[in-house]
Write an enzyme that holds these catalytic residues in place. Structure first.
Site, mmCIF file in Angstrom:
data_model
loop_
_atom_site.group_PDB
_atom_site.id
_atom_site.type_symbol
_atom_site.label_atom_id
_atom_site.label_comp_id
_atom_site.label_asym_id
_atom_site.label_seq_id
_atom_site.Cartn_x
_atom_site.Cartn_y
_atom_site.Cartn_z
ATOM 1 N N ARG A 194 0.846 -1.184 0.000
ATOM 2 C CA ARG A 194 0.000 0.000 0.000
ATOM 3 C C ARG A 194 0.880 1.232 0.000
ATOM 4 N NH1 ARG A 194 -4.464 1.062 4.612
ATOM 5 N NH2 ARG A 194 -2.691 0.671 5.932
ATOM 6 N N THR A 244 -0.993 7.541 -0.967
ATOM 7 C CA THR A 244 -2.266 7.513 -1.715
ATOM 8 C C THR A 244 -3.202 6.414 -1.201
ATOM 9 O OG1 THR A 244 -1.407 5.916 -3.300
ATOM 10 C CG2 THR A 244 -1.048 8.244 -3.822
ATOM 11 N N ASP A 286 -0.908 -3.211 12.913
ATOM 12 C CA ASP A 286 -0.417 -3.737 11.634
ATOM 13 C C ASP A 286 -0.280 -5.250 11.758
ATOM 14 O OD1 ASP A 286 1.491 -2.582 9.052
ATOM 15 O OD2 ASP A 286 1.634 -4.689 9.659
ATOM 16 N N ASP A 336 3.234 -6.722 10.929
ATOM 17 C CA ASP A 336 4.204 -6.453 11.992
ATOM 18 C C ASP A 336 3.940 -7.327 13.210
ATOM 19 O OD1 ASP A 336 5.655 -4.604 10.601
ATOM 20 O OD2 ASP A 336 4.628 -2.851 11.441
#
Ligand code: URA
Length: 210
Positions: free
Chosen positions: A105, A109, A201, A204
């Site tokens: 990603r 944006t 995340d 992670d």
């Protein structure tokens, strides 16, 4: 018509998900819980697989016994966090074929950028389950399903751990035929595209990279 979104409200799924959400849950526990929960989610996403029968012999007599119909399933992991779900789903469906789609990603944006794709050759003949723990903006999920459909898949399902309303809406718009199975539908995305309350995340947390 099949529901577009299925939330697996089973108590074991919800309990394990709560443990995964907690910030102090270790990488090792997170991984183990993800594996356990993915078995339960895989059970739900495969609930309506087509069946046939085969004649077998038990030690006592012959019978017409139910078996899965058609070719083995295909699983497509959306890298990298998809691999955490993939491992558990493969334990339940060990003969599935496996593909990978690499999308990251762009943090500015929030749009997906493809860097890798390797899919099984005969997707048109297989039920295909795309796996990614977090359905957030839905941009990468929709792009991954675009690739999977471009490879010929016609029965595609999407398996995730957490979904945001924004991601569900995006997927419904882009791929109304793709059933989404998730453990929870959370409140919303924050300004960085993270799911709230979420679990942070997922990559992670499962790989210990933060
Ligand atoms: N990806 C993640 O890992 N977590 C989120 O909350 C959103 C996207």
């Amino acid at each position: 018509m099949t529901e577009h979104l299925t939330i697996v409200e089973h108590p074991l799924v919800q309990h394990k998900l709560t443990l995964m959400r907690e910030r102090d849950t270790s990488t090792a526990s997170f991984r183990r819980l993800l594996r356990e929960i993915s078995h339960l989610l895989a059970y739900e996403v495969t609930r309506d697989l087509p069946m046939t029968t085969r004649t077998i012999e038990t030690p006592l007599e012959e019978m017409e016994a139910p078996v899965l119909k058609g070719k083995k399933l295909a699983l497509v992991s959306i890298l990298r966090a998809g691999n955490g779900l993939l491992d558990g789903v493969l334990e339940l469906i060990p003969s599935a074929r496996v593909g990978f789609v690499g999308l990251y990603r762009d943090e500015a944006t929030l749009q997906p950028v493809q860097y890798y794709s390797k899919l099984p050759a005969d997707l048109p003949e297989r039920v295909t389950i795309a796996v990614d723990p977090m359905l957030a903006t839905g941009n990468s999920s929709a792009a991954a399903v675009d690739l999977i459909k471009a490879a010929g898949a016609t029965d595609v399902r999407f398996l995730c751990l957490l979904a945001a309303p924004e991601g569900v809406a995006r997927m419904k718009d882009a791929h109304p035929d793709v059933r989404i199975v998730t453990a929870a539908l959370d409140r919303r995305l924050n300004e960085r595209g993270y799911i709230l309350p979420g679990l942070g995340d997922a990559g992670d947390r499962m790989f210990g990279t933060k």
